[in-house]
Design a protein around this motif. Sequence first.
Motif, PDB file in Angstrom:
ATOM      1  N   MET A   1     -91.321  20.334   9.859  1.00  0.00           N
ATOM      2  CA  MET A   1     -91.684  21.274   8.794  1.00  0.00           C
ATOM      3  C   MET A   1     -92.963  20.850   8.116  1.00  0.00           C
ATOM      4  SD  MET A   1     -88.602  22.474   6.490  1.00  0.00           S
ATOM      5  CE  MET A   1     -87.048  21.875   7.095  1.00  0.00           C
ATOM      6  N   THR A   2     -93.747  21.816   7.775  1.00  0.00           N
ATOM      7  CA  THR A   2     -95.007  21.502   7.096  1.00  0.00           C
ATOM      8  C   THR A   2     -95.097  22.313   5.818  1.00  0.00           C
ATOM      9  OG1 THR A   2     -96.220  23.296   8.138  1.00  0.00           O
ATOM     10  CG2 THR A   2     -96.115  21.230   9.352  1.00  0.00           C
ATOM     11  N   GLY A   3     -96.157  22.058   5.076  1.00  0.00           N
ATOM     12  CA  GLY A   3     -96.424  22.912   3.930  1.00  0.00           C
ATOM     13  C   GLY A   3     -96.489  22.160   2.616  1.00  0.00           C
ATOM     14  N   VAL A   4     -96.385  22.944   1.551  1.00  0.00           N
ATOM     15  CA  VAL A   4     -96.616  22.443   0.196  1.00  0.00           C
ATOM     16  C   VAL A   4     -95.606  21.377  -0.207  1.00  0.00           C
ATOM     17  CG1 VAL A   4     -96.665  23.082  -2.236  1.00  0.00           C
ATOM     18  CG2 VAL A   4     -97.645  24.617  -0.532  1.00  0.00           C
ATOM     19  N   LEU A   5     -96.121  20.187  -0.472  1.00  0.00           N
ATOM     20  CA  LEU A   5     -95.289  19.105  -0.971  1.00  0.00           C
ATOM     21  C   LEU A   5     -96.006  18.501  -2.176  1.00  0.00           C
ATOM     22  CD1 LEU A   5     -92.759  17.245  -0.462  1.00  0.00           C
ATOM     23  CD2 LEU A   5     -94.333  15.694   0.707  1.00  0.00           C
ATOM     24  N   TYR A  26     -91.138  30.207   1.527  1.00  0.00           N
ATOM     25  CA  TYR A  26     -91.362  29.744   2.897  1.00  0.00           C
ATOM     26  C   TYR A  26     -91.751  30.904   3.786  1.00  0.00           C
ATOM     27  CZ  TYR A  26     -88.426  25.819   1.357  1.00  0.00           C
ATOM     28  OH  TYR A  26     -87.886  24.760   0.675  1.00  0.00           O
ATOM     29  N   LEU A 116     -90.614  26.344  10.278  1.00  0.00           N
ATOM     30  CA  LEU A 116     -90.644  26.582   8.842  1.00  0.00           C
ATOM     31  C   LEU A 116     -91.903  26.010   8.225  1.00  0.00           C
ATOM     32  CD1 LEU A 116     -88.650  27.711   6.614  1.00  0.00           C
ATOM     33  CD2 LEU A 116     -88.145  25.336   6.103  1.00  0.00           C
ATOM     34  N   ARG A 117     -92.491  26.768   7.326  1.00  0.00           N
ATOM     35  CA  ARG A 117     -93.635  26.256   6.582  1.00  0.00           C
ATOM     36  C   ARG A 117     -93.463  26.662   5.122  1.00  0.00           C
ATOM     37  NH1 ARG A 117     -98.546  24.001   6.581  1.00  0.00           N
ATOM     38  NH2 ARG A 117    -100.152  24.920   5.252  1.00  0.00           N
ATOM     39  N   ARG A 118     -93.581  25.694   4.233  1.00  0.00           N
ATOM     40  CA  ARG A 118     -93.430  26.007   2.815  1.00  0.00           C
ATOM     41  C   ARG A 118     -94.771  26.473   2.267  1.00  0.00           C
ATOM     42  NH1 ARG A 118     -89.801  22.092  -0.460  1.00  0.00           N
ATOM     43  NH2 ARG A 118     -91.569  20.705  -0.683  1.00  0.00           N
TER      44      ARG A 118
END
Lengths: 256, 78
Positions: A1-5, A26, A116-118
Motif C-alpha cells: 500500500m502506498t499513499g499519504v502517511l 483511498y 490500495l492507495r491512500r
Amino acid sequence: MTGVLPVTLGEATKVVQALLYSGKEYVCVMKLHADASEEQVKRVMSEFEDLVYQRPPLRASVKRQLRTRRIYYLDFLEIEGRNVLFKVGCEGGTYIRKLCYDVGEVLGCGAHMQELRRTRAGPFVEGDAVTLHDASYWFMEWEKNNDMKLLRRFVRPMEDALALIHKIYIRDSAVGAVCYGACLTAPGVLSLESDIVKGSLVAIMSLKGEAVALARAVADSEEIMRLEHGVVANVERVLMPRDTYPKCWKSGERKK
Amino acid sequence: MPRTVAPWKTERKLLMRAEDRTNPKYGRVPSERPAEDYMQYGVINLDKPAGPTSHEVAAWVKRIFKLQAVGHGGTLEA
C-alpha cells in the motif's frame, strides 16, 4: 500500500491522536471473483455507504471486537473486466480490505482488495505529499546552507495536523495556565468554531495560531458562548512548552 | 437519517465571544519558528512507498532527521 502517511516529528508526536481518528480517503482496485455488471456492482456498493460493521483482521494490533465505522462516501469510478476502481472516504480505522470482501459477499461472487492507495489522511492530501527521497535530499541541502525555505518544502508546522479539529482561540493571559494543565475557563475564550459538540476533541489555540493543547469540550459551542464563568474544556494533552507565555497568576494569592 | 458528512467537506464558522490582542514578546507564529523548533514541532506529509511497513518508514524518518521521537497518523500496510 502506498499513499499519504503523516509522520509527526519530535514533540509534534503528541498530535497523533488527533490524526488516528480523523477521516481517510483511498483509491482502490477491487478484484471480483466472477463477472458482474456495472449496475450490479454500483447497486451493492451503494448499500455500504454510511455505517458498516467490521472486526479487525488477525494481523491488526487492535482488539478484535466487532465495531462500527462510517463510510462517508463510496464512489464507483470504473470497471474493466473483473477489476473495479473506486474511491472511498471513511472514518479512521476502517479496513478497506474487509470492505472489498464484504462487497464480494453481497454480490455473491466474492472479491478481494487488489491494490490500495491512500489519497487523504485527515487534512493531509496526496497533492502535497513528498517522497522520503525528496525529503532527505532537502534535509541534506538545509544542513549545508541553513536556508529555512528548504525545510519548509517538506516539513509543515504541527498545527497543520489539527486543521480538521474544532478550535477554541484564547487570550494570551490564559495560555500560561493551560500549559500547566489547568482547565480552560470561560473568561479565557475569545472565539470558537461552531458545531463543537459536548465531549468532542478540541484544539486550544493562541491568537498567533499556535496549538496550546488538545482538550475535551465540556459543552456545545452555543453554550460556551453564553457562559460567563466556569470550565469550558478539560485539557488532555499540552502541546506548547511551559513558560512560552508567562503564568498570569501568583502563587499564594487568591484569584479575584 | 441524514448521512454523516466527511470532516473535510463541512463548513466551519467562527463565533466571536470577545476581542483581544496578542503580545509579540511571547510565542511565535508557527510558520516563523526557528529551524530546530520548526522540526521538533513539525509534521511531514509523506508519500509512503510500497514495500516497507508504516512503522519502518517512520523509523527511517527518525534516523535520517536525527530525531528522538516520531509518530505516524494511521498504519498503511500491505
